[in-house]
Design an enzyme around this catalytic site. Structure first.
Site, PDB file in Angstrom:
ATOM      1  N   SER A  16       0.532  -1.267  -0.207  1.00  0.00           N
ATOM      2  CA  SER A  16      -0.061  -0.143   0.091  1.00  0.00           C
ATOM      3  C   SER A  16       0.820   1.387  -0.259  1.00  0.00           C
ATOM      4  CB  SER A  16      -1.130  -0.128   1.768  1.00  0.00           C
ATOM      5  OG  SER A  16      -1.393   0.992   1.714  1.00  0.00           O
ATOM      6  N   ASP A  39       4.574  -7.411   3.978  1.00  0.00           N
ATOM      7  CA  ASP A  39       3.543  -6.887   4.675  1.00  0.00           C
ATOM      8  C   ASP A  39       3.043  -7.008   5.009  1.00  0.00           C
ATOM      9  OD1 ASP A  39       2.127  -4.371   3.162  1.00  0.00           O
ATOM     10  OD2 ASP A  39       0.952  -5.169   4.765  1.00  0.00           O
ATOM     11  N   SER A  84       9.406  10.516   9.020  1.00  0.00           N
ATOM     12  CA  SER A  84       8.350  11.139   9.108  1.00  0.00           C
ATOM     13  C   SER A  84       9.082  12.788   9.621  1.00  0.00           C
ATOM     14  CB  SER A  84       7.352  11.152   9.863  1.00  0.00           C
ATOM     15  OG  SER A  84       6.461  12.223  10.272  1.00  0.00           O
ATOM     16  N   TYR A 134       5.239   7.982  17.926  1.00  0.00           N
ATOM     17  CA  TYR A 134       4.774   8.161  17.008  1.00  0.00           C
ATOM     18  C   TYR A 134       6.267   9.161  16.297  1.00  0.00           C
ATOM     19  CZ  TYR A 134       4.704   8.854  11.501  1.00  0.00           C
ATOM     20  OH  TYR A 134       4.086   8.642  10.330  1.00  0.00           O
ATOM     21  N   LYS A 159       9.540   7.385  15.003  1.00  0.00           N
ATOM     22  CA  LYS A 159      10.688   8.212  13.289  1.00  0.00           C
ATOM     23  C   LYS A 159      11.919   8.686  14.057  1.00  0.00           C
ATOM     24  CE  LYS A 159       7.882   6.566  11.151  1.00  0.00           C
ATOM     25  NZ  LYS A 159       8.209   5.411   9.766  1.00  0.00           N
ATOM     26  N   THR A 210      -1.675   9.313   0.980  1.00  0.00           N
ATOM     27  CA  THR A 210      -1.944   7.035   0.744  1.00  0.00           C
ATOM     28  C   THR A 210      -2.845   7.059   0.927  1.00  0.00           C
ATOM     29  OG1 THR A 210      -1.192   7.561   2.492  1.00  0.00           O
ATOM     30  CG2 THR A 210       0.384   7.972   1.805  1.00  0.00           C
TER      31      THR A 210
HETATM   32  P1  NAD Z   1       0.031   2.642   4.430  1.00  0.00           P
HETATM   33  O1  NAD Z   1      -1.242   2.650   5.759  1.00  0.00           O
HETATM   34  O2  NAD Z   1      -0.752   2.666   3.587  1.00  0.00           O
HETATM   35  O3  NAD Z   1       0.564   1.627   4.086  1.00  0.00           O
HETATM   36  C1  NAD Z   1       1.585   1.033   5.395  1.00  0.00           C
HETATM   37  C2  NAD Z   1       1.974  -1.043   5.000  1.00  0.00           C
HETATM   38  O4  NAD Z   1       2.727  -0.748   5.901  1.00  0.00           O
HETATM   39  C3  NAD Z   1       0.560  -1.328   4.828  1.00  0.00           C
HETATM   40  O5  NAD Z   1       0.538  -2.066   3.332  1.00  0.00           O
HETATM   41  C4  NAD Z   1       0.585  -2.289   6.416  1.00  0.00           C
HETATM   42  O6  NAD Z   1      -0.181  -3.747   6.244  1.00  0.00           O
HETATM   43  C5  NAD Z   1       2.188  -2.463   6.446  1.00  0.00           C
HETATM   44  N1  NAD Z   1       2.544  -2.965   7.970  1.00  0.00           N
HETATM   45  C6  NAD Z   1       2.021  -1.926   9.006  1.00  0.00           C
HETATM   46  N2  NAD Z   1       2.365  -2.539   9.676  1.00  0.00           N
HETATM   47  C7  NAD Z   1       3.333  -3.946   9.461  1.00  0.00           C
HETATM   48  C8  NAD Z   1       3.475  -4.961  10.205  1.00  0.00           C
HETATM   49  N3  NAD Z   1       3.758  -5.141  11.304  1.00  0.00           N
HETATM   50  N4  NAD Z   1       5.314  -5.455   9.098  1.00  0.00           N
HETATM   51  C9  NAD Z   1       4.915  -5.385   8.144  1.00  0.00           C
HETATM   52  N5  NAD Z   1       3.701  -4.316   7.258  1.00  0.00           N
HETATM   53  C10 NAD Z   1       2.991  -4.331   7.743  1.00  0.00           C
HETATM   54  O7  NAD Z   1       1.048   3.968   5.126  1.00  0.00           O
HETATM   55  P2  NAD Z   1       2.147   5.375   4.258  1.00  0.00           P
HETATM   56  O8  NAD Z   1       1.103   6.444   4.647  1.00  0.00           O
HETATM   57  O9  NAD Z   1       2.517   4.426   2.884  1.00  0.00           O
HETATM   58  O10 NAD Z   1       3.400   4.713   5.159  1.00  0.00           O
HETATM   59  C11 NAD Z   1       4.396   4.237   5.068  1.00  0.00           C
HETATM   60  C12 NAD Z   1       5.271   4.799   6.103  1.00  0.00           C
HETATM   61  O11 NAD Z   1       5.241   5.798   5.645  1.00  0.00           O
HETATM   62  C13 NAD Z   1       5.403   4.273   7.658  1.00  0.00           C
HETATM   63  O12 NAD Z   1       5.922   4.198   7.728  1.00  0.00           O
HETATM   64  C14 NAD Z   1       4.308   5.605   7.796  1.00  0.00           C
HETATM   65  O13 NAD Z   1       5.015   6.053   9.294  1.00  0.00           O
HETATM   66  C15 NAD Z   1       5.708   6.710   6.651  1.00  0.00           C
HETATM   67  N6  NAD Z   1       4.686   7.842   6.957  1.00  0.00           N
HETATM   68  C16 NAD Z   1       3.550   8.702   6.199  1.00  0.00           C
HETATM   69  C17 NAD Z   1       3.307   9.719   5.890  1.00  0.00           C
HETATM   70  C18 NAD Z   1       2.137  10.268   5.128  1.00  0.00           C
HETATM   71  O14 NAD Z   1       1.547  11.221   4.976  1.00  0.00           O
HETATM   72  N7  NAD Z   1       1.516   9.105   4.676  1.00  0.00           N
HETATM   73  C19 NAD Z   1       4.177  10.440   6.515  1.00  0.00           C
HETATM   74  C20 NAD Z   1       5.299  10.570   6.566  1.00  0.00           C
HETATM   75  C21 NAD Z   1       5.493   9.193   7.301  1.00  0.00           C
END
Ligand code: NAD
Length: 257
Positions: free
Chosen positions: A15, A36, A150, A163, A167, A198
């Site tokens: 994802s 995942d 992040s 969180y 990070k 996302t």
């Molecule tokens: P998302 O929820 O779309 O994707 C995260 C994926 O991680 C999911 O497919 C989920 O099933 C998987 N996951 C969660 N826990 C898990 C585990 N224990 N083992 C294996 N897989 C696991 O979220 P995203 O927005 O794509 O986030 C991806 C990364 O980016 C994360 O680390 C998030 O903290 C970071 N991030 C996102 C944003 C944002 O605004 N979207 C901003 C800063 C940082």
């Protein structure tokens, strides 16, 4: 480093930011394993991406689960040369709530376990596979790792103590891991994204998304997953990028709330 024909692991690849990066890796000719927890979604994504893409179930916070997943990915695609760590979870809560109750320690622990320990767990396994391979060029490069922090790792907002700690830990790990793995020809970099659109965010009401977008100096919108993915690809390709955490955030600096 040219990724064509190389094996790449993308954690959280089912994802969001992981999926977008996996898409670019496949387009560039890499053999991608999506690791995942959500195996159903990972299988759907693997099918959509095509090529040699495989889906492997993992809980990144578990040593045994990640060890088995990396072995499975290696058996199918060969030893990992690229590892993109995107698996992560959110979660908020005040340290002391309005009723005066302290945060459950397990809330804090779980977010650290998935985001920080999970990142270290897959980084160490990817690095061990890379270290056992021959160098890919005259510099002696054996592989590249990209982690996901992040902007909260720098400016955690109220309610983000767990969180932000997770990070911030990844940011601290980055230069240390790059130095530690330099003897093996492995580069380590981290991306600190701002507010990226996302599936996680897409569920928010449109006004909230608008409001979030307006806090960004320029461009005045949430980030695209492809903007993260493009930076991840540069960090993999550019052999002089090492030990750095790069913000991809439209110059946002988060306020306290
Ligand atoms: P998302 O929820 O779309 O994707 C995260 C994926 O991680 C999911 O497919 C989920 O099933 C998987 N996951 C969660 N826990 C898990 C585990 N224990 N083992 C294996 N897989 C696991 O979220 P995203 O927005 O794509 O986030 C991806 C990364 O980016 C994360 O680390 C998030 O903290 C970071 N991030 C996102 C944003 C944002 O605004 N979207 C901003 C800063 C940082």
């Amino acid at each position: 480093m040219d990724v064509k024909g190389l094996a790449a692991v993308v954690t959280g690849g089912a994802s969001g930011l992981g999926r977008a990066t996996a898409t670019k890796l496949v387009e560039a000719g890499a053999k991608v394993a999506l690791l995942d927890r959500n195996i159903e979604l990972a299988r759907e994504t693997a099918k959509a991406l095509g090529g040699d893409t495989i889906a492997v179930e993992v809980d990144v916070s578990s040593a045994a689960s990640a060890e088995a997943a990396f072995e499975q990915a290696k058996a199918k695609n060969g030893p990992t040369r690229v590892c993109i760590n995107c698996a992560g979870i959110g979660g908020s809560g005040r340290i002391v709530d309005r009723q005066g109750k302290p945060m459950e320690l397990d809330h804090y622990r779980r977010i650290i376990e998935v985001n920080l320990i999970g990142t270290f767990n897959t980084l160490r396994l990817a690095a061990a596979q890379m270290a056992a391979q021959e160098p890919l060029n005259e510099d002696g490069i054996r592989g590249a790792i990209v982690n996901t922090a992040s902007v909260a790792g720098y400016e955690g907002q109220i309610g983000q103590s767990a969180y932000a700690s997770s990070k911030g830990g990844i940011i601290g790990l980055t230069i240390c891991a790059a130095r530690d793995l330099s003897a093996h020809g492995i580069r380590v970099n981290t991306i600190a994204p701002g507010i990226m659109l996302t599936p996680l965010l897409a569920s928010l009401p449109e006004e909230t998304l608008d409001m979030l977008g307006k806090q960004v100096p320029f461009p005045k919108r949430t980030g695209h997953d492809t903007e993260y993915a493009s930076m991840a690809m540069e960090l993999v390709r550019n052999d002089y990028m090492n030990g750095e955490t790069i913000r991809v955030d439209g110059a946002i600096r988060m306020g306290p709330r």
